[in-house]
Design an enzyme around this catalytic site. Structure first.
Site, mmCIF file in Angstrom:
data_model
loop_
_atom_site.group_PDB
_atom_site.id
_atom_site.type_symbol
_atom_site.label_atom_id
_atom_site.label_comp_id
_atom_site.label_asym_id
_atom_site.label_seq_id
_atom_site.Cartn_x
_atom_site.Cartn_y
_atom_site.Cartn_z
ATOM 1 N N SER A 186 40.011 31.821 33.817
ATOM 2 C CA SER A 186 40.384 33.079 34.462
ATOM 3 C C SER A 186 41.861 33.438 34.316
ATOM 4 O O SER A 186 42.207 34.608 34.437
ATOM 5 C CB SER A 186 39.993 33.061 35.938
ATOM 6 O OG SER A 186 40.484 31.917 36.573
ATOM 7 N N HIS A 214 33.759 35.747 34.243
ATOM 8 C CA HIS A 214 34.404 36.731 33.359
ATOM 9 C C HIS A 214 33.615 37.017 32.090
ATOM 10 O O HIS A 214 34.049 37.798 31.259
ATOM 11 C CB HIS A 214 35.813 36.265 32.998
ATOM 12 C CG HIS A 214 36.663 36.042 34.204
ATOM 13 N ND1 HIS A 214 37.244 37.067 34.908
ATOM 14 C CD2 HIS A 214 36.976 34.909 34.870
ATOM 15 C CE1 HIS A 214 37.900 36.569 35.937
ATOM 16 N NE2 HIS A 214 37.755 35.257 35.945
ATOM 17 N N LYS A 245 32.736 41.701 39.263
ATOM 18 C CA LYS A 245 33.686 41.928 38.168
ATOM 19 C C LYS A 245 33.066 42.933 37.195
ATOM 20 O O LYS A 245 32.979 44.104 37.528
ATOM 21 C CB LYS A 245 34.074 40.579 37.571
ATOM 22 C CG LYS A 245 34.925 39.805 38.592
ATOM 23 C CD LYS A 245 35.309 38.409 38.230
ATOM 24 C CE LYS A 245 36.185 37.858 39.364
ATOM 25 N NZ LYS A 245 36.328 36.404 39.339
HETATM 26 C C1 LIG Z 1 36.448 35.540 40.576
HETATM 27 C C2 LIG Z 1 35.954 34.174 40.229
HETATM 28 C C3 LIG Z 1 35.129 33.465 41.101
HETATM 29 C C4 LIG Z 1 34.820 33.942 42.476
HETATM 30 O O1 LIG Z 1 33.941 35.000 42.464
HETATM 31 P P1 LIG Z 1 33.978 36.030 43.694
HETATM 32 O O2 LIG Z 1 32.690 36.735 43.604
HETATM 33 O O3 LIG Z 1 35.163 36.879 43.471
HETATM 34 O O4 LIG Z 1 34.105 35.192 44.938
HETATM 35 C C5 LIG Z 1 34.629 32.257 40.675
HETATM 36 N N1 LIG Z 1 34.948 31.753 39.474
HETATM 37 C C6 LIG Z 1 35.772 32.391 38.626
HETATM 38 C C7 LIG Z 1 36.087 31.781 37.311
HETATM 39 C C8 LIG Z 1 36.311 33.619 38.981
HETATM 40 O O5 LIG Z 1 37.146 34.244 38.173
#
Ligand SMILES: *Cc1c(COP(=O)(O)O)cnc(C)c1O
Length: 400
Positions: A186, A214, A245
């Site tokens: 990330s 992602h 996302k």
């Molecule tokens: C954003 C993210 C999460 C958490 O997901 P949310 O739905 O925002 O709680 C978990 N793992 C990764 C790699 C992320 O980028």
């Protein structure tokens, strides 16, 4: 005493340029946003959301959410195991299981409130005292926290070092072995070598937990994610995808062997002891899946790829012309493009210089990233126009 103790630590953080601040957005998520900060309102061009396909304010999804609220109201009223599990949740889980079925034969899906909760569920429910967790050091904080809460021993291997991981697997004596990785890291945007990880899992009788926060919606045919991108297929894959996302709404899910899904439902505390996400959200998510898999999704993924190529070409050119800056642009074929500048103040001052030009690009500092690798984390979206990326490049050239 408590307040003095906290104030002293807050001062220390401020001295190290580590104070975090929020900005308040006054418009829907999108590249062109109205933002309030310290009482001042302004328009900005944003490069910081994870709304990779530009769906967060898509009229079809806004309409689906409103329609869902009209049919099922706004609150779910209880957790899934009490009375909060609605028909739209069921339908969404079937849709998601279908999405992952080509990669995980017979997969069942379980919908969660957030990716953070899903990762806590996975690692605590599967990582019991008979298991060992093997985790990439750059995994997302939610995977790290899940590992810390789990009864299992957690061994971390240096980023991408599968040779180290293999040694750990060879020495492992517990009957259950779980390899845990981000698919797209990330803060760096690079892809894990999932085929090699799955190969290791198969050779060492381990399972592979893949966090595709992602990659879901962005990578692979029809945006089906990282497993599809690599054409992987195995019962040993345990998949976690987030829906706030690229999918543009909220929530997350696990898709895995039916026994694993059933076990999570029975024991995962972050599934059981929390109120179900409203049915209207699940309804909107079904509309989002349809968009992502269809022609519009394909068009949006193609635009995103164009913006990625444009930004990388511009940044590579800037770095080549000004090597003394010591900036680095790591290899990344995804929407996450980190421009590593080194120290915290430099990252902050660069972010501030861009902000003065009306550009919103966050500086990411330790402990989110390793010491000495403070960076601008530029994220691109299909909603960015060519001129938007050009404006960012021009501002970076001026600030360098
Ligand atoms: C954003 C993210 C999460 C958490 O997901 P949310 O739905 O925002 O709680 C978990 N793992 C990764 C790699 C992320 O980028």
């Amino acid at each position: 005493m408590l307040i003095e103790h906290l104030n002293r630590q807050l001062r220390e953080r401020a001295e190290q340029s580590l104070t975090r601040q929020r900005r308040t957005t006054l418009s829907p998520c999108g590249p062109h946003a109205r933002v309030r900060h310290e009482g001042v309102e302004r328009s900005v061009l944003a490069f910081c959301s994870n709304d990779y396909l530009g769906l967060a304010n898509h009229p079809a999804l806004v309409a689906a959410l409103a329609e869902g609220a009209g049919r099922w109201g706004v609150g779910s009223g209880a957790s899934h195991l009490v009375s909060g599990h609605g028909e739209p949740h069921d339908a969404l889980e079937s849709d998601l299981a279908g999405w992952l079925a080509p990669s995980i034969p017979g997969a069942k899906a379980l919908f969660f409130g957030t990716g953070y909760l899903a990762n806590l569920a996975l690692l605590t429910a599967l990582g019991d005292a008979r298991a060992t967790l093997f985790a990439d050091k750059l995994n997302h904080a939610s995977l790290i926290d899940g590992g810390l809460l789990a009864r299992a021993d957690m061994q971390r291997y240096p980023h991408g070092r599968l040779d180290v991981l293999e040694g750990q697997l060879q020495r492992c004596t517990t009957p259950i072995r779980l390899i845990v990785t981000d698919a797209v890291f990330s803060m760096d945007g690079d892809l894990a070598d999932l085929p090699a990880l799955l190969d290791l899992a198969e050779r060492h009788d381990a399972w592979l937990i893949v966090d595709d926060a992602h990659g879901f919606g962005v990578l692979g045919p029809q945006g089906r994610g990282s497993l599809a991108h690599f054409g992987l297929r195995s019962e040993r894959l345990i998949y976690m995808g987030t829906l706030g996302k690229a999918a543009g709404v909220a929530g997350a899910f696990v898709a895995a062997h039916p026994t694993i899904a059933e076990w999570l439902l029975q024991v995962a505390r972050s599934y059981i002891y929390t109120t179900a996400v409203p049915s209207a959200i699940a309804h909107a998510l079904r509309a989002s899946l349809e968009l992502i898999a269809g022609d519009e999704g394909a068009r949006r993924r193609a635009s995103l790829q164009q913006r990625i190529r444009q930004l990388r070409a511009g940044l590579a050119d800037l770095i080549a012309r000004r090597p003394s800056l010591g900036w680095r642009l790591p290899e990344s074929a995804t929407a996450i493009q980190p421009l590593i500048v080194g120290d915290n103040e430099r990252a902050l001052s660069l972010s501030a210089a861009l902000e003065a030009e009306g550009l919103w690009v966050p500086a990411i500092r330790p402990p989110t990233v390793p010491l000495g690798t403070a960076r601008l984390r530029i994220t691109l979206s299909a909603a960015h126009a060519e001129g938007d990326v050009e404006r960012l490049l021009a501002a970076l050239r001026a600030a360098s």
